[in-house]
Write a protein that holds these residues in place. Structure first.
Motif, short mmCIF file in Angstrom:
data_model
loop_
_atom_site.label_atom_id
_atom_site.label_comp_id
_atom_site.label_asym_id
_atom_site.label_seq_id
_atom_site.Cartn_x
_atom_site.Cartn_y
_atom_site.Cartn_z
N PHE A 149 -4.23 -22.15 -41.25
CA PHE A 149 -4.94 -23.32 -41.77
C PHE A 149 -6.07 -23.75 -40.82
CE2 PHE A 149 -1.23 -25.16 -44.53
CZ PHE A 149 -1.42 -24.13 -45.43
N GLN A 150 -5.79 -23.69 -39.52
CA GLN A 150 -6.83 -24.00 -38.53
C GLN A 150 -8.01 -23.05 -38.66
OE1 GLN A 150 -4.81 -23.96 -34.69
NE2 GLN A 150 -5.13 -26.16 -34.48
N ARG A 151 -7.71 -21.78 -38.91
CA ARG A 151 -8.76 -20.78 -39.04
C ARG A 151 -9.65 -21.06 -40.25
NH1 ARG A 151 -8.14 -15.79 -40.83
NH2 ARG A 151 -5.88 -15.90 -40.79
N LEU A 152 -9.07 -21.73 -41.25
CA LEU A 152 -9.86 -22.12 -42.42
C LEU A 152 -10.71 -23.36 -42.16
CD1 LEU A 152 -7.24 -21.63 -45.30
CD2 LEU A 152 -9.20 -20.16 -44.77
N GLY A 153 -10.54 -23.94 -40.96
CA GLY A 153 -11.34 -25.11 -40.59
C GLY A 153 -10.67 -26.43 -40.87
N LEU A 154 -9.39 -26.42 -41.28
CA LEU A 154 -8.68 -27.66 -41.57
C LEU A 154 -8.34 -28.38 -40.28
CD1 LEU A 154 -6.29 -26.45 -44.41
CD2 LEU A 154 -8.35 -27.84 -44.65
N LYS A 155 -8.51 -29.69 -40.29
CA LYS A 155 -8.24 -30.49 -39.09
C LYS A 155 -7.52 -31.78 -39.47
CE LYS A 155 -12.87 -32.55 -39.21
NZ LYS A 155 -13.19 -32.01 -40.52
N ARG A 156 -6.98 -32.43 -38.44
CA ARG A 156 -6.20 -33.65 -38.60
C ARG A 156 -6.90 -34.63 -39.56
NH1 ARG A 156 -4.98 -37.62 -33.44
NH2 ARG A 156 -4.07 -39.38 -34.57
N GLY A 157 -6.15 -35.10 -40.56
CA GLY A 157 -6.68 -36.05 -41.53
C GLY A 157 -7.19 -35.41 -42.80
N ASP A 158 -7.44 -34.08 -42.79
CA ASP A 158 -7.87 -33.40 -44.01
C ASP A 158 -6.73 -33.35 -45.01
OD1 ASP A 158 -10.42 -32.91 -43.16
OD2 ASP A 158 -10.03 -30.86 -42.48
N ARG A 159 -7.08 -33.37 -46.28
CA ARG A 159 -6.06 -33.27 -47.33
C ARG A 159 -5.92 -31.82 -47.81
NH1 ARG A 159 -9.37 -36.97 -46.23
NH2 ARG A 159 -10.54 -36.88 -48.21
N ILE A 160 -4.69 -31.46 -48.17
CA ILE A 160 -4.43 -30.15 -48.75
C ILE A 160 -3.51 -30.35 -49.96
CG2 ILE A 160 -2.61 -29.76 -47.02
CD1 ILE A 160 -3.13 -26.74 -47.37
N GLY A 161 -3.92 -29.83 -51.10
CA GLY A 161 -3.15 -29.99 -52.32
C GLY A 161 -2.15 -28.87 -52.51
N PHE A 162 -0.98 -29.23 -53.00
CA PHE A 162 0.05 -28.25 -53.37
C PHE A 162 0.22 -28.30 -54.89
CE2 PHE A 162 2.83 -28.07 -49.25
CZ PHE A 162 1.71 -27.72 -48.52
N TYR A 163 -0.11 -27.22 -55.57
CA TYR A 163 0.12 -27.11 -57.01
C TYR A 163 1.04 -25.91 -57.18
CZ TYR A 163 -1.11 -27.06 -62.04
OH TYR A 163 -1.07 -27.10 -63.41
N LEU A 164 2.30 -26.13 -56.82
CA LEU A 164 3.22 -25.03 -56.57
C LEU A 164 4.65 -25.48 -56.80
CD1 LEU A 164 3.37 -22.11 -55.28
CD2 LEU A 164 3.57 -23.25 -53.08
N GLY A 165 5.44 -24.59 -57.41
CA GLY A 165 6.85 -24.89 -57.60
C GLY A 165 7.67 -24.64 -56.35
N ASN A 166 8.96 -24.93 -56.42
CA ASN A 166 9.86 -24.75 -55.27
C ASN A 166 9.79 -23.33 -54.74
OD1 ASN A 166 10.58 -27.35 -55.82
ND2 ASN A 166 12.74 -26.94 -56.20
N SER A 167 9.58 -23.19 -53.44
CA SER A 167 9.44 -21.88 -52.82
C SER A 167 9.50 -22.03 -51.31
CB SER A 167 8.10 -21.23 -53.21
OG SER A 167 7.03 -22.05 -52.81
N VAL A 168 9.73 -20.91 -50.64
CA VAL A 168 9.69 -20.89 -49.18
C VAL A 168 8.28 -21.22 -48.69
CG1 VAL A 168 9.92 -19.42 -47.14
CG2 VAL A 168 11.61 -19.27 -48.98
#
Length: 502
Positions: free
Chosen positions: A43-62
């Motif tokens: 995630f860091q490599r994608l440029g995400l940093k503290r305070g950024d939002r990330i959406g989960f559109y995903l069912g139960n999974s590991v």
């Protein structure tokens, strides 16, 4: 302390213990820690940093759990999306929360892709099926990111049963305060085994069940979705001690036991069944105890506060009530000015405590409307739920949503009272009562009923049944028969849809 600090206790102390079983996969606490570190670095490599939002559109999974832990380590803000949501709900949530990344799977991605031009903030759509490849060359070393307790951990959108959903801002402190109090109240320990079939996009599955297991270091058996046959098999054969569900799940487990010709299900390891997210019918409570030998513990929570009130683990579990405030939570039944009412009087449930959210995302006016200050200067969150407190034992009983209250000719009618009565009728499987416009009385109650397949039901008989047992003004004016009631993913009846159909 942030949530990761709380979970890290068991990542270190119980590194070799089984933390998670999901279908053919199994991970220890140490492996959960290492794998989520790899995801965090990706995630860091994608440029995400503290305070950024990330959406989960995903069912139960590991993958969902690993990504959630990675979020916590980086100080990212989770925006979970109900996998049943489609175009309008998705575009509203994404354009409101503005996540930079959405984690999904190939099936759900087919729904997202046509919407991409409308999702301006989204830079990457990651597929769960490709996560292993994404993190294959990442280090498993721990992150060095400062995350404070007051930082946002999630923006959890309300179910939106009465209007457009709002994003409740929940901090690490909110989650930590809630789950540590809950673990104590329900005597959760590392010796437990949790069967988790609730959706992890909802606060019940994520903020209560999963967080509870990670807080005490117990093993979680995760199921992709709830299916009564698979759940009953796991309860009987996997040494499960904990199960958290919604009322519909308990109805289905009862039906599954009947299908198998089981009048009594022996569960020697089981110690606690919990129900919430929608009212638990008294009949379901009693039937379940007869067949499974356990009194379901009903509790009361909501998106904005996670858990608030619970029947006692080591005390009375009274069907139809939600119990007493959890550790760290203060509750009262208040009037329109926020002042406490006497026991037995009906008013709005008001809450204070470290569990109460920070407000609605980018909606300061809605946040202001949701709080009230009493004459003594105490600031309370207005739940929108009407209830009363029993003068003898202090237990709280919920009667209806404030928006569902029916006022007919000046008389208050609480839908749950009528629904509970109708559910005792042998011809009725499910029921919802709502208010319909009436020129003379303002509103009148009407009922939507799902009949049992093996019982004949006539509308006039059901109306007369209500008139015999309740004041006549509370009896439904009409009965509409349906094959099923519209419910959201957590089993709540979508009464707005019923009202719109009239």
């Amino acid at each position: 302390m942030n949530l990761h600090d709380l979970f890290r206790i068991h990542f270190v102390a119980r590194a070799d213990k089984m933390a998670l079983r999901f279908e053919a996969r199994a991970l220890t606490f140490g492996e959960l820690d290492a794998q989520s570190n790899r995801v965090a670095r990706a995630f860091q490599r994608l440029g995400l940093k503290r305070g950024d939002r990330i959406g989960f559109y995903l069912g139960n999974s590991v993958e969902l759990i690993l990504a959630h832990l990675a979020n916590l380590k980086l100080g990212l803000v989770l925006v979970p999306m109900n996998t049943q949501y489609r175009d309008l709900e998705i575009t509203h949530m994404v354009n409101d929360a503005e996540p930079r990344v959405i984690l999904t799977d190939r099936t759900q991605a087919q729904i997202l892709e046509p919407l991409r031009p409308q999702l301006k903030s989204v830079e990457h759509i990651l597929l769960a099926e490709e996560l292993d490849g994404l993190i294959a060359h990442e280090s498993a070393e721990a992150m060095d990111v400062r995350v404070d307790g007051e930082d946002l951990a999630a923006i959890m959108y309300t179910s939106g049963t009465t209007g457009r959903s709002k994003g409740a801002m929940l901090s690490h402190d909110n989650f930590v305060a809630n789950i540590t109090g809950l673990a104590n109240a329900w005597a959760l320990t590392a010796n437990d085994t949790l069967l988790l079939a609730l959706p992890l996009f909802h606060t019940h599955g994520l903020g209560v069940a999963l967080h509870g297991a990670l807080t005490v270091g117990c093993t979680t058996i995760l199921q992709r979705t709830f299916r009564a046959d698979r759940a009953l098999d796991a309860l009987m054969n996997e040494n499960v001690t904990l199960f958290m569900g919604v009322p519909t799940m308990y109805v289905r487990l009862i039906e599954e036991a009947h299908k198998r010709g089981m009048n009594r299900v022996q569960l020697p390891e089981m110690r606690l069944f919990v129900s919430g997210s929608a009212p638990l019918g008294v009949e379901t409570f009693e039937q379940f105890e007869t067949i499974f030998g356990h009194k379901i513990l009903e509790r009361y929570g909501m998106t904005e506060t996670v858990m608030n009130i619970s029947n006692l683990y080591a005390g009375a579990r009274i069907p139809g009530t939600v119990g007493v405030p959890l550790p760290g939570v203060t509750a009262c039944v208040g009037d329109e000015r926020g002042n406490a009412l006497s026991d037995g009087e009906v008013g709005e449930i008001l809450l204070r405590g470290s569990n109460v959210f920070r407000g609605y995302w980018r909606a300061p006016e809605k946040t202001t409307e949701s709080f009230i200050t009493d004459a003594e200067g105490n600031r309370w969150f207005r739940t929108g739920d009407l209830g009363k407190r029993d003068p003898t034992n202090g237990y709280l009983t919920l009667l209806s949503r404030r928006s569902d209250l029916i006022i007919s000719g000046g008389y208050n009618i609480y839908p749950r009272e009528v629904e509970e009565l109708l559910l005792t009728h042998p011809a009725i499987l499910d029921v919802a009562v709502v208010g319909a416009h009436d020129a003379a009385l303002g509103q009148v109650p009407v009922a939507f009923v799902v009949p049992r397949a093996d019982h004949a039901a006539r509308a006039e008989d059901l109306i007369e049944f209500c008139r015999v047992h309740l004041a006549r003004y509370k009896a439904p004016r009409t009965i509409t028969f349906l094959d099923a009631l519209p419910r959201n993913a957590m089993g709540k009846v979508e009464k707005q849809k019923l009202k719109s159909s009239m």
